[in-house]
Design a protein around this motif. Sequence first.
Motif, mmCIF file in Angstrom:
data_model
loop_
_atom_site.group_PDB
_atom_site.id
_atom_site.type_symbol
_atom_site.label_atom_id
_atom_site.label_comp_id
_atom_site.label_asym_id
_atom_site.label_seq_id
_atom_site.Cartn_x
_atom_site.Cartn_y
_atom_site.Cartn_z
ATOM 1 N N ARG A 1 0.835 -1.201 0.000
ATOM 2 C CA ARG A 1 0.000 0.000 0.000
ATOM 3 C C ARG A 1 0.874 1.257 0.000
ATOM 4 O O ARG A 1 0.576 2.232 -0.690
ATOM 5 N N SER A 2 1.947 1.247 0.759
ATOM 6 C CA SER A 2 2.852 2.395 0.782
ATOM 7 C C SER A 2 3.493 2.627 -0.574
ATOM 8 O O SER A 2 3.628 3.772 -1.031
ATOM 9 N N LEU A 3 3.862 1.540 -1.241
ATOM 10 C CA LEU A 3 4.492 1.664 -2.561
ATOM 11 C C LEU A 3 3.525 2.224 -3.599
ATOM 12 O O LEU A 3 3.903 3.041 -4.446
ATOM 13 N N HIS A 4 2.275 1.793 -3.534
ATOM 14 C CA HIS A 4 1.287 2.229 -4.519
ATOM 15 C C HIS A 4 0.778 3.637 -4.234
ATOM 16 O O HIS A 4 0.435 4.388 -5.155
ATOM 17 N N LYS A 5 0.741 4.001 -2.953
ATOM 18 C CA LYS A 5 0.169 5.291 -2.571
ATOM 19 C C LYS A 5 1.092 6.450 -2.895
ATOM 20 O O LYS A 5 0.641 7.548 -3.260
ATOM 21 N N ASP A 6 2.395 6.228 -2.765
ATOM 22 C CA ASP A 6 3.340 7.330 -2.917
ATOM 23 C C ASP A 6 4.613 6.808 -3.585
ATOM 24 O O ASP A 6 5.326 5.971 -3.017
ATOM 25 N N ARG A 7 4.884 7.297 -4.775
ATOM 26 C CA ARG A 7 6.068 6.828 -5.503
ATOM 27 C C ARG A 7 7.374 7.166 -4.793
ATOM 28 O O ARG A 7 8.391 6.501 -4.997
#
Length: 554
Positions: A446-452
């Motif tokens: 989720r962290s990877l997808h939410k913020d590059r």
Amino acid sequence: MHDSEHNNLRQQFQTHRIENQPTALFDQNLWQSDLALQQATHHYAGDWADQQLNQMGAVTGIQQMTLGELANTHKPILHRFDRYGRRIDEVEFHPAYHQLMHNAAEHAVHNFSWQNQHQSGAHVIRSALMYINSQADAGTACPLTMTHAAVPCLAHSPELSAIWLPKILANGYDPRALPIAEKQSCTIGMGMTEKQGGSDVRRNSSRAYLQANGDYQIVGHKFFFSAPMCDAHLVLAQLDAGLSCFLMPRILPDGSLNAVHVQRLKNKLGDWSNASSEVEFQGATAYLIGEAGRGIATILEMVALTRLDCVIGSAAQMRQALVQVLDHVKQRAAFGKLLIDQPIMRNVLTDLSIESEAALLLGFRVAQAIDAAPHDATQAAFARIATAIAKFWVCKRTPAFINEAQECLGGIGYVEENILPRLYRQAPLNSIWEGSGNIQCLDVLRSLHKDRSTAAALFAELKLAQGRHPAYDQHLICLEQQFQMQDNFEKKARLLVERTALALQAAQLLLHGDPAMATMFCATRFGTDYGFSFGSFSDDQYNAHILTRAMPNL
């Protein structure tokens, strides 16, 4: 038969001669005896709190260790009613529990970060305090952790913060059941999990109802309600706007008991000194924190810090198990040698030492990022993803680590007269509490997808160690390739997070750790000449150095 003949017979058939048994380990200073802890603290935070850490190390090694044993032997007892039938919902603790809490709170384990928030490295120092204290008892770490982690949530409500924050920032422990205005200090708990949802808190059914005076009353339940004797809990409940965060005091301003009815205490595998409970809210008074409908986002600020403490607590359990083992093997002989001189045992001890220090460094690196996060966006992004990665891996390694430590002691490691069975029962908790392994992996994705910027921050950290070991460099190349392959990302999440955790540990060892330790870590975790069990390697050139480094200086 003459007396002399009787004496000769007694000596000849003596059945209980005590030999080749180690002496018990007493009176440690858990700061002074731990070189890796001292060096890691100085690197990530500096040496400005050494005096406080030394005091905590002495109190823990001399007093807290004994108190921890007592508090876990005598479990908490729930009293729902007094002798006259009045509802009291009171948990009775052994005096050792209260003394554990008093000693920890006097040394600011629950608030050091906030007392010194303008000082560089405050979260690292506080992690070191928690690391020391958790070696004696993990149960009290629950209310200490939640009290510490509640501060960012309270900041969303200046009115509540003005009332509660001064009591959190006060050193000392006040277990009295009084309104907050009459308390010298306070503790804060948390209640999120319900029967029907577990980690899926959006399915929570507890509901809050606005009252004419602006307060709320909550009707519902919590299936896990940690440390029910805390002065207040942060809880999640539904409003029309969605799931929201509330502060629910145990004692109301008029001195009456809030309508939080403790149904039972959990009969847990471990964590015996601490009370975990199931509760029902029968119109319990609570106060909204933050924006209605934004409860998950609000309480996740608390969860981020409690997850870090899961990492620190697990690393602490590893260290104490290792201390017990190293003290044992240098005194116990088998097959003509001291255990510590047996080649196969030395491999196991070396591997455990490496694992322990790698866990410590990763936890402290996350704490350092949390220190920097308010004024550094890159470090904030790194902290978000590294916390979940570290919690997944370090907490999952701890049960296997402690079981291996038990094997080093043999049968003695399995009996309750020493600390290892307690550590073993405790070990699985941190991998479950505050989100199981799968939840951590999903949070990473989720962290990877939410913020590059998250992936950029992660690999910026990893590339700092590039060029320091060929096996690490090759692992990093493969890791980058795996991050770029988006197909079936969720199915591969565990493998991806595990490999990332190993890379982060290696990077910290290569950049800031002992060179021999870093070399051995890379060779064993990334090389081909290594198995799944601890000690399954053949190159022992650094064993002597690593064991000397890990040996407690008692």
